[in-house]
Design a protein around this motif. Structure first.
Motif, PDB file in Angstrom:
ATOM      1  N   SER A  93       0.837  -1.206   0.000  1.00  0.00           N
ATOM      2  CA  SER A  93       0.000   0.000   0.000  1.00  0.00           C
ATOM      3  C   SER A  93       0.870   1.254   0.000  1.00  0.00           C
ATOM      4  CB  SER A  93      -0.929   0.006   1.218  1.00  0.00           C
ATOM      5  OG  SER A  93      -0.171  -0.045   2.421  1.00  0.00           O
ATOM      6  N   TRP A  94       0.292   2.336  -0.502  1.00  0.00           N
ATOM      7  CA  TRP A  94       1.012   3.611  -0.559  1.00  0.00           C
ATOM      8  C   TRP A  94       0.709   4.413   0.688  1.00  0.00           C
ATOM      9  CZ3 TRP A  94      -0.541   8.790  -2.854  1.00  0.00           C
ATOM     10  CH2 TRP A  94       0.588   9.629  -2.977  1.00  0.00           C
ATOM     11  N   ASP A  95       1.743   5.007   1.280  1.00  0.00           N
ATOM     12  CA  ASP A  95       1.569   5.789   2.506  1.00  0.00           C
ATOM     13  C   ASP A  95       1.299   7.263   2.248  1.00  0.00           C
ATOM     14  OD1 ASP A  95       4.013   6.655   1.602  1.00  0.00           O
ATOM     15  OD2 ASP A  95       5.172   5.949   3.324  1.00  0.00           O
ATOM     16  N   GLY A  96       1.146   7.656   0.995  1.00  0.00           N
ATOM     17  CA  GLY A  96       0.838   9.040   0.663  1.00  0.00           C
ATOM     18  C   GLY A  96       2.043   9.957   0.602  1.00  0.00           C
ATOM     19  N   VAL A  97       3.256   9.388   0.711  1.00  0.00           N
ATOM     20  CA  VAL A  97       4.474  10.210   0.713  1.00  0.00           C
ATOM     21  C   VAL A  97       5.091  10.210  -0.679  1.00  0.00           C
ATOM     22  CG1 VAL A  97       6.807  10.434   1.649  1.00  0.00           C
ATOM     23  CG2 VAL A  97       4.909   9.775   3.146  1.00  0.00           C
ATOM     24  N   TRP A  98       5.448  11.415  -1.140  1.00  0.00           N
ATOM     25  CA  TRP A  98       6.171  11.574  -2.400  1.00  0.00           C
ATOM     26  C   TRP A  98       7.667  11.661  -2.101  1.00  0.00           C
ATOM     27  CZ3 TRP A  98       3.321  10.982  -6.675  1.00  0.00           C
ATOM     28  CH2 TRP A  98       1.960  11.306  -6.635  1.00  0.00           C
ATOM     29  N   HIS A  99       8.453  11.003  -2.915  1.00  0.00           N
ATOM     30  CA  HIS A  99       9.908  10.998  -2.732  1.00  0.00           C
ATOM     31  C   HIS A  99      10.545  11.753  -3.891  1.00  0.00           C
ATOM     32  CE1 HIS A  99       9.742   7.941   0.519  1.00  0.00           C
ATOM     33  NE2 HIS A  99       8.617   7.644  -0.095  1.00  0.00           N
ATOM     34  N   LEU A 100      11.283  12.806  -3.556  1.00  0.00           N
ATOM     35  CA  LEU A 100      11.864  13.677  -4.569  1.00  0.00           C
ATOM     36  C   LEU A 100      13.380  13.591  -4.579  1.00  0.00           C
ATOM     37  CD1 LEU A 100       9.239  15.347  -3.117  1.00  0.00           C
ATOM     38  CD2 LEU A 100       9.664  16.728  -5.156  1.00  0.00           C
ATOM     39  N   VAL A 101      13.928  13.729  -5.774  1.00  0.00           N
ATOM     40  CA  VAL A 101      15.373  13.741  -5.975  1.00  0.00           C
ATOM     41  C   VAL A 101      15.709  14.951  -6.844  1.00  0.00           C
ATOM     42  CG1 VAL A 101      17.313  12.604  -7.116  1.00  0.00           C
ATOM     43  CG2 VAL A 101      15.720  11.264  -5.749  1.00  0.00           C
ATOM     44  N   ALA A 102      16.677  15.737  -6.394  1.00  0.00           N
ATOM     45  CA  ALA A 102      17.161  16.873  -7.179  1.00  0.00           C
ATOM     46  C   ALA A 102      18.660  16.714  -7.381  1.00  0.00           C
ATOM     47  CB  ALA A 102      16.871  18.189  -6.453  1.00  0.00           C
ATOM     48  N   PHE A 103      19.132  17.086  -8.567  1.00  0.00           N
ATOM     49  CA  PHE A 103      20.574  17.008  -8.799  1.00  0.00           C
ATOM     50  C   PHE A 103      21.031  18.217  -9.603  1.00  0.00           C
ATOM     51  CE2 PHE A 103      18.516  14.598 -12.199  1.00  0.00           C
ATOM     52  CZ  PHE A 103      19.108  15.096 -13.342  1.00  0.00           C
ATOM     53  N   ALA A 104      22.265  18.604  -9.350  1.00  0.00           N
ATOM     54  CA  ALA A 104      22.876  19.750 -10.041  1.00  0.00           C
ATOM     55  C   ALA A 104      24.288  19.357 -10.446  1.00  0.00           C
ATOM     56  CB  ALA A 104      22.884  20.976  -9.134  1.00  0.00           C
ATOM     57  N   VAL A 105      24.366  18.456 -11.411  1.00  0.00           N
ATOM     58  CA  VAL A 105      25.661  17.976 -11.900  1.00  0.00           C
ATOM     59  C   VAL A 105      26.217  19.007 -12.873  1.00  0.00           C
ATOM     60  CG1 VAL A 105      26.866  16.093 -13.059  1.00  0.00           C
ATOM     61  CG2 VAL A 105      24.834  15.606 -11.662  1.00  0.00           C
ATOM     62  N   ALA A 119      18.914   7.044 -15.539  1.00  0.00           N
ATOM     63  CA  ALA A 119      18.697   6.047 -14.484  1.00  0.00           C
ATOM     64  C   ALA A 119      17.471   6.400 -13.649  1.00  0.00           C
ATOM     65  CB  ALA A 119      19.933   5.950 -13.596  1.00  0.00           C
ATOM     66  N   ILE A 120      17.317   7.671 -13.344  1.00  0.00           N
ATOM     67  CA  ILE A 120      16.175   8.116 -12.539  1.00  0.00           C
ATOM     68  C   ILE A 120      14.864   7.858 -13.285  1.00  0.00           C
ATOM     69  CG2 ILE A 120      15.014  10.198 -11.688  1.00  0.00           C
ATOM     70  CD1 ILE A 120      17.784  11.205 -10.812  1.00  0.00           C
ATOM     71  N   VAL A 121      14.841   8.154 -14.572  1.00  0.00           N
ATOM     72  CA  VAL A 121      13.646   7.887 -15.377  1.00  0.00           C
ATOM     73  C   VAL A 121      13.393   6.389 -15.463  1.00  0.00           C
ATOM     74  CG1 VAL A 121      12.650   8.076 -17.690  1.00  0.00           C
ATOM     75  CG2 VAL A 121      13.851  10.036 -16.689  1.00  0.00           C
ATOM     76  N   ARG A 122      14.456   5.607 -15.625  1.00  0.00           N
ATOM     77  CA  ARG A 122      14.312   4.153 -15.692  1.00  0.00           C
ATOM     78  C   ARG A 122      13.743   3.597 -14.389  1.00  0.00           C
ATOM     79  NH1 ARG A 122      19.197   3.166 -16.397  1.00  0.00           N
ATOM     80  NH2 ARG A 122      19.775   2.267 -14.380  1.00  0.00           N
ATOM     81  N   LEU A 123      14.034   4.265 -13.281  1.00  0.00           N
ATOM     82  CA  LEU A 123      13.506   3.844 -11.977  1.00  0.00           C
ATOM     83  C   LEU A 123      12.086   4.337 -11.732  1.00  0.00           C
ATOM     84  CD1 LEU A 123      16.716   4.398  -9.811  1.00  0.00           C
ATOM     85  CD2 LEU A 123      15.661   2.193 -10.387  1.00  0.00           C
ATOM     86  N   GLY A 124      11.506   5.018 -12.737  1.00  0.00           N
ATOM     87  CA  GLY A 124      10.107   5.436 -12.637  1.00  0.00           C
ATOM     88  C   GLY A 124       9.897   6.869 -12.233  1.00  0.00           C
ATOM     89  N   GLY A 125      10.958   7.663 -12.170  1.00  0.00           N
ATOM     90  CA  GLY A 125      10.815   9.058 -11.782  1.00  0.00           C
ATOM     91  C   GLY A 125      10.165   9.901 -12.864  1.00  0.00           C
ATOM     92  N   ALA A 126       9.400  10.894 -12.446  1.00  0.00           N
ATOM     93  CA  ALA A 126       8.774  11.851 -13.363  1.00  0.00           C
ATOM     94  C   ALA A 126       9.367  13.230 -13.101  1.00  0.00           C
ATOM     95  CB  ALA A 126       7.260  11.888 -13.166  1.00  0.00           C
ATOM     96  N   ALA A 127       9.603  13.977 -14.165  1.00  0.00           N
ATOM     97  CA  ALA A 127      10.222  15.294 -14.038  1.00  0.00           C
ATOM     98  C   ALA A 127       9.208  16.322 -13.547  1.00  0.00           C
ATOM     99  CB  ALA A 127      10.805  15.728 -15.376  1.00  0.00           C
ATOM    100  N   LEU A 128       9.586  17.040 -12.490  1.00  0.00           N
ATOM    101  CA  LEU A 128       8.811  18.187 -12.035  1.00  0.00           C
ATOM    102  C   LEU A 128       9.378  19.465 -12.642  1.00  0.00           C
ATOM    103  CD1 LEU A 128       8.403  17.249  -8.272  1.00  0.00           C
ATOM    104  CD2 LEU A 128       6.579  17.335  -9.990  1.00  0.00           C
ATOM    105  N   HIS A 129      10.687  19.567 -12.623  1.00  0.00           N
ATOM    106  CA  HIS A 129      11.431  20.667 -13.249  1.00  0.00           C
ATOM    107  C   HIS A 129      12.760  20.093 -13.701  1.00  0.00           C
ATOM    108  CE1 HIS A 129       8.586  23.740 -11.942  1.00  0.00           C
ATOM    109  NE2 HIS A 129       8.607  23.204 -10.732  1.00  0.00           N
ATOM    110  N   TRP A 139      12.695   5.206  -3.202  1.00  0.00           N
ATOM    111  CA  TRP A 139      13.722   4.857  -4.181  1.00  0.00           C
ATOM    112  C   TRP A 139      15.090   5.443  -3.841  1.00  0.00           C
ATOM    113  CZ3 TRP A 139      13.061   8.189  -9.239  1.00  0.00           C
ATOM    114  CH2 TRP A 139      12.893   9.531  -8.897  1.00  0.00           C
ATOM    115  N   GLU A 140      15.213   6.039  -2.665  1.00  0.00           N
ATOM    116  CA  GLU A 140      16.444   6.737  -2.312  1.00  0.00           C
ATOM    117  C   GLU A 140      17.685   5.848  -2.434  1.00  0.00           C
ATOM    118  OE1 GLU A 140      13.116   9.049  -0.477  1.00  0.00           O
ATOM    119  OE2 GLU A 140      13.620   6.926  -0.697  1.00  0.00           O
TER     120      GLU A 140
END
Length: 280
Positions: A93-105, A119-129, A139-140
């Motif tokens: 079940s989902w606990d209602g928490v969103w997990h965000l990752v930001a990077f500045a390479v 890799a992040i997209v392959r892991l199912g991440g969606a771009a916010l910005h 997914w941390e």
């Protein structure tokens, strides 16, 4: 319904638990899929050149042996498959928490930046910005592993929140529909479901070993095509009923038929069957 299967997929799918492929069986299955002997020979030659296989013997009398490195790289993620089916069954079940990752390479590490984004997209991440991605899953550890391997972990920020809003949109269901291409994901699974229905009927009627292996290879190819781009969103974020769960349930029934019918089951399908065994 025909399934497009790359030649190397046939080779890799027929690797036995001992790491070998019987060339006679390979040519027979490939022929059933409409591939010429020359096509198979060229594929094997490329795989040997890439140091993924060695060959003992010649022609249909040969035995292909997968190298240890290639075997490790080709192994399906059994835990991923198990999680997928447990979630479909309502056991996660989902606990209602969103997990965000930001990077500045920095630009000086552009190849690493591009690889991390992929890799992040392959892991199912969606771009916010730009450089900011979100997932409903924890997914941390996975993202951290990718970033560390690329040498850019110090540029990555992790955060989580139960309060996510894009513009004025804050409904989790509407956010999921906005952030992920659900129509495309559903279309791939609709095709998978149709392929699985046809193959399941044939399996239940009983087929010869070469036909069984052909069906298994076709299912593996279509399953990969549908599942790899799927972020596996929690069911509460998806339209109900969700075609992805329905398609995967049909495939699971096919794997069970394959496992029940085949002696010397190739390693790939044995792993799939083992992953589902606890859920039956």
């Amino acid at each position: 319904m025909d399934v497009e299967v790359p030649t190397r997929t046939v080779v890799e799918a027929l690797v036995g638990v001992d790491g070998t492929v019987d060339a006679a069986e390979l040519y027979e299955v490939a022929g059933e899929l409409g591939m010429s002997d020359q096509q198979v020979r060229l594929c094997v030659k490329r795989l040997v050149a890439e140091q993924k296989f060695t060959v003992e013997g010649r022609g249909r009398q040969a035995v292909l042996r997968m190298t240890p490195h290639a075997r490790r790289a080709a192994e399906p993620d059994v835990e991923f498959v198990r999680f997928m089916y447990r979630q479909d069954a309502g056991e996660v079940s989902w606990d209602g928490v969103w997990h965000l990752v930001a990077f500045a390479v920095p630009e000086s590490q552009r190849p690493a930046r591009d690889a991390l984004r992929d890799a992040i997209v392959r892991l199912g991440g969606a771009a916010l910005h730009s450089g900011l991605y979100v997932s409903p899953h924890e997914w941390e550890e996975l993202v951290e592993g990718e970033a560390a391997q690329l040498g850019v972990l110090s540029t990555v920020t992790f955060l989580s929140s139960a309060d996510l809003r894009v513009g004025r949109e804050s409904s989790p269901v509407d956010l999921a529909a906005r952030l992920w291409p659900l129509d495309e994901i559903a279309a791939r699974h609709e095709r998978l479901a149709e392929v699985a229905r046809v193959r399941l009927r044939r399996l239940q009627e009983g087929v010869a070993r070469v036909d069984l292996l052909r069906i298994a290879v076709e299912l593996a190819a279509e399953f990969t095509r549908a599942v790899e781009p799927d972020p596996l969103l929690p069911p509460v974020l998806l339209p109900a009923p969700w075609v992805g769960a329905q398609a995967r349930a049909l495939v699971a029934r096919c794997w069970a038929e394959v496992a029940a019918s085949a002696d010397r089951l190739p390693a790939l399908f044995r792993m799939y069957d083992d992953a589902l065994d606890d859920l039956r």
